[in-house]
Scaffold this active site. Structure first.
Site, PDB file in Angstrom:
ATOM      1  N   LYS A 199       0.833  -1.205   0.000  1.00 41.91           N
ATOM      2  CA  LYS A 199       0.000   0.000   0.000  1.00 41.91           C
ATOM      3  C   LYS A 199       0.871   1.261   0.000  1.00 41.91           C
ATOM      4  O   LYS A 199       2.073   1.193   0.296  1.00 41.91           O
ATOM      5  CB  LYS A 199      -0.897  -0.023   1.243  1.00 41.91           C
ATOM      6  CG  LYS A 199      -1.896  -1.190   1.274  1.00 41.91           C
ATOM      7  CD  LYS A 199      -2.785  -1.092   2.509  1.00 41.91           C
ATOM      8  CE  LYS A 199      -3.849  -2.190   2.513  1.00 41.91           C
ATOM      9  NZ  LYS A 199      -4.815  -1.987   3.621  1.00 41.91           N
ATOM     10  N   TYR A 246     -12.638  -3.058  -2.559  1.00 37.89           N
ATOM     11  CA  TYR A 246     -13.136  -2.902  -1.185  1.00 37.89           C
ATOM     12  C   TYR A 246     -14.660  -2.776  -1.181  1.00 37.89           C
ATOM     13  O   TYR A 246     -15.225  -2.021  -0.370  1.00 37.89           O
ATOM     14  CB  TYR A 246     -12.464  -1.689  -0.523  1.00 37.89           C
ATOM     15  CG  TYR A 246     -11.026  -1.940  -0.105  1.00 37.89           C
ATOM     16  CD1 TYR A 246     -10.634  -3.159   0.469  1.00 37.89           C
ATOM     17  CD2 TYR A 246     -10.049  -0.946  -0.251  1.00 37.89           C
ATOM     18  CE1 TYR A 246      -9.320  -3.381   0.862  1.00 37.89           C
ATOM     19  CE2 TYR A 246      -8.735  -1.170   0.152  1.00 37.89           C
ATOM     20  CZ  TYR A 246      -8.380  -2.393   0.709  1.00 37.89           C
ATOM     21  OH  TYR A 246      -7.072  -2.608   1.121  1.00 37.89           O
ATOM     22  N   ASN A 252      -1.885   0.240   7.142  1.00 36.76           N
ATOM     23  CA  ASN A 252      -1.343  -1.042   7.615  1.00 36.76           C
ATOM     24  C   ASN A 252      -0.478  -1.753   6.571  1.00 36.76           C
ATOM     25  O   ASN A 252      -0.353  -2.962   6.565  1.00 36.76           O
ATOM     26  CB  ASN A 252      -2.481  -1.933   8.126  1.00 36.76           C
ATOM     27  CG  ASN A 252      -3.539  -2.167   7.069  1.00 36.76           C
ATOM     28  OD1 ASN A 252      -3.402  -1.718   5.938  1.00 36.76           O
ATOM     29  ND2 ASN A 252      -4.584  -2.889   7.418  1.00 36.76           N
ATOM     30  N   HIS A 298      -1.881  -5.340   1.717  1.00 41.50           N
ATOM     31  CA  HIS A 298      -3.125  -6.093   1.538  1.00 41.50           C
ATOM     32  C   HIS A 298      -2.746  -7.519   1.159  1.00 41.50           C
ATOM     33  O   HIS A 298      -1.766  -7.726   0.445  1.00 41.50           O
ATOM     34  CB  HIS A 298      -3.974  -5.499   0.405  1.00 41.50           C
ATOM     35  CG  HIS A 298      -5.043  -6.449  -0.068  1.00 41.50           C
ATOM     36  ND1 HIS A 298      -6.251  -6.577   0.583  1.00 41.50           N
ATOM     37  CD2 HIS A 298      -5.062  -7.369  -1.068  1.00 41.50           C
ATOM     38  CE1 HIS A 298      -6.969  -7.520  -0.016  1.00 41.50           C
ATOM     39  NE2 HIS A 298      -6.273  -8.021  -1.028  1.00 41.50           N
ATOM     40  N   GLU A 318      -9.076 -11.346  -7.288  1.00 40.97           N
ATOM     41  CA  GLU A 318      -8.173 -10.204  -7.088  1.00 40.97           C
ATOM     42  C   GLU A 318      -6.979 -10.247  -8.045  1.00 40.97           C
ATOM     43  O   GLU A 318      -6.553  -9.214  -8.557  1.00 40.97           O
ATOM     44  CB  GLU A 318      -7.695 -10.160  -5.624  1.00 40.97           C
ATOM     45  CG  GLU A 318      -8.825  -9.778  -4.676  1.00 40.97           C
ATOM     46  CD  GLU A 318      -8.427  -9.776  -3.205  1.00 40.97           C
ATOM     47  OE1 GLU A 318      -7.250 -10.053  -2.889  1.00 40.97           O
ATOM     48  OE2 GLU A 318      -9.307  -9.486  -2.375  1.00 40.97           O
TER      49      GLU A 318
HETATM   50  P1  IDP Z   1      -7.823  -6.783   5.765  1.00 33.60           P
HETATM   51  O1  IDP Z   1      -7.013  -5.800   4.966  1.00 33.60           O
HETATM   52  O2  IDP Z   1      -7.084  -7.240   6.986  1.00 33.60           O
HETATM   53  O3  IDP Z   1      -8.361  -7.907   4.934  1.00 33.60           O
HETATM   54  P2  IDP Z   1     -10.477  -5.555   5.676  1.00 33.60           P
HETATM   55  O4  IDP Z   1     -11.523  -5.613   6.751  1.00 33.60           O
HETATM   56  O5  IDP Z   1     -10.731  -6.310   4.419  1.00 33.60           O
HETATM   57  O6  IDP Z   1      -9.086  -5.979   6.364  1.00 33.60           O
HETATM   58  O7  IDP Z   1     -10.276  -4.016   5.359  1.00 33.60           O
HETATM   59  C1  IDP Z   1      -9.557  -3.584   4.226  1.00 33.60           C
HETATM   60  C2  IDP Z   1      -8.718  -2.374   4.598  1.00 33.60           C
HETATM   61  O8  IDP Z   1      -9.555  -1.295   4.977  1.00 33.60           O
HETATM   62  C3  IDP Z   1      -7.803  -2.597   5.797  1.00 33.60           C
HETATM   63  O9  IDP Z   1      -6.589  -3.238   5.458  1.00 33.60           O
HETATM   64  C4  IDP Z   1      -7.587  -1.175   6.281  1.00 33.60           C
HETATM   65  O10 IDP Z   1      -6.619  -0.504   5.492  1.00 33.60           O
HETATM   66  C5  IDP Z   1      -8.944  -0.549   6.020  1.00 33.60           C
HETATM   67  N1  IDP Z   1      -9.795  -0.617   7.213  1.00 33.60           N
HETATM   68  C6  IDP Z   1     -10.501  -1.687   7.658  1.00 33.60           C
HETATM   69  N2  IDP Z   1     -11.166  -1.399   8.780  1.00 33.60           N
HETATM   70  C7  IDP Z   1     -10.863  -0.100   9.065  1.00 33.60           C
HETATM   71  C8  IDP Z   1     -11.243   0.796  10.115  1.00 33.60           C
HETATM   72  O11 IDP Z   1     -11.999   0.461  11.023  1.00 33.60           O
HETATM   73  N3  IDP Z   1     -10.740   2.056  10.050  1.00 33.60           N
HETATM   74  C9  IDP Z   1      -9.905   2.467   9.051  1.00 33.60           C
HETATM   75  N4  IDP Z   1      -9.523   1.666   8.050  1.00 33.60           N
HETATM   76  C10 IDP Z   1      -9.996   0.396   8.054  1.00 33.60           C
HETATM   77 MG    MG Z   2      -9.851  -7.990   3.437  1.00 30.43          MG
END
Ligand code: IDP
Ligand code: MG
Length: 196
Positions: A52, A92, A155, A158, A169
């Site tokens: 990212k 997303y 974070n 992905h 994907e």
């Molecule tokens: P993942 O990346 O661990 O699969 P997902 O729930 O699919 O998690 O969410 C995709 C991305 O959206 C996350 O990696 C993060 O960057 C962002 N995200 C998810 N939940 C939150 C949140 O509560 N606040 C801000 N960003 C979030």
């Molecule tokens: Mg995810």
């Protein structure tokens, strides 16, 4: 000679191929040993990883890529690209109605990203385990997010979360010709024969 790393596909006539296929179809039900059965199942998986903007901007690309290489995952696709709102609304889709989605969109388009297709036995799980929990503050130390991030959004990586997602994907971010199937010359030191 880097061609040595390519999968060697022997020339084989359609006739010989039919014979081999017939022998295999008879042999398959007869082979009851787990190892022999496994040879006929496709156990090498492909998964999609995105470095990212939080990884690209902070200069973490090399260190994160090295973790996947060190683990023994095989790179079958890698490129830099600028993500758009359109592709992110697909990628997303499960989050478009969440209040943080506009912020996630801004974050994911802030710089180009690097997309990767990694291959390995059980690669989808292996890569998710290496990635760690979504929120960098909750991710275990030793995971990529646990070691390189302190944020729920920023974070750094992905990773596909299921075989179904991985297939969709990879097709979303790569054209078919951008995925190069190959086998490292040293595959026998990464897996035993029944594992690949
Ligand atoms: P993942 O990346 O661990 O699969 P997902 O729930 O699919 O998690 O969410 C995709 C991305 O959206 C996350 O990696 C993060 O960057 C962002 N995200 C998810 N939940 C939150 C949140 O509560 N606040 C801000 N960003 C979030
Ligand atoms: Mg995810």
């Amino acid at each position: 000679n880097y061609n040595r790393a390519q999968t060697q596909k022997p020339d084989i006539s359609p006739f010989e191929f039919r014979n081999i296929l017939a022998i295999r179809m008879i042999w398959l039900p007869l082979s009851i040993r787990k190892g022999q059965m496994l040879k006929y199942l496709k156990i090498m998986e492909k998964t999609l990883v995105i470095f990212k903007p939080s990884a690209v901007e902070r200069g973490l690309v090399g260190r994160i890529l090295a973790r996947f290489e060190n683990k023994g995952l095989i790179i079958e696709g890698i490129k830099m690209m600028q993500l758009t709102e359109e592709i992110l609304r697909e990628h997303y889709a499960h989050l478009v109605d969440r209040p943080f989605f506009p912020s996630l969109l801004r974050s994911m388009t802030a710089t180009p990203v690097i997309v990767l297709c990694l291959k390995g036995n059980d690669a989808i799980n292996v890569v998710r385990m290496m990635t760690g929990a979504t929120n960098g503050r909750k991710a275990q130390p030793g995971t990529i997010r646990g070691d390189f991030s302190v944020s729920g959004q920023e974070n750094v990586v992905h990773a596909s979360s299921s075989p179904e997602d991985a297939e969709v994907e990879i097709a979303r971010f790569f054209r078919p010709e951008e995925i190069i199937e190959w086998t490292p010359a040293g595959i026998g030191f990464i897996y035993e024969p029944d594992e690949r």
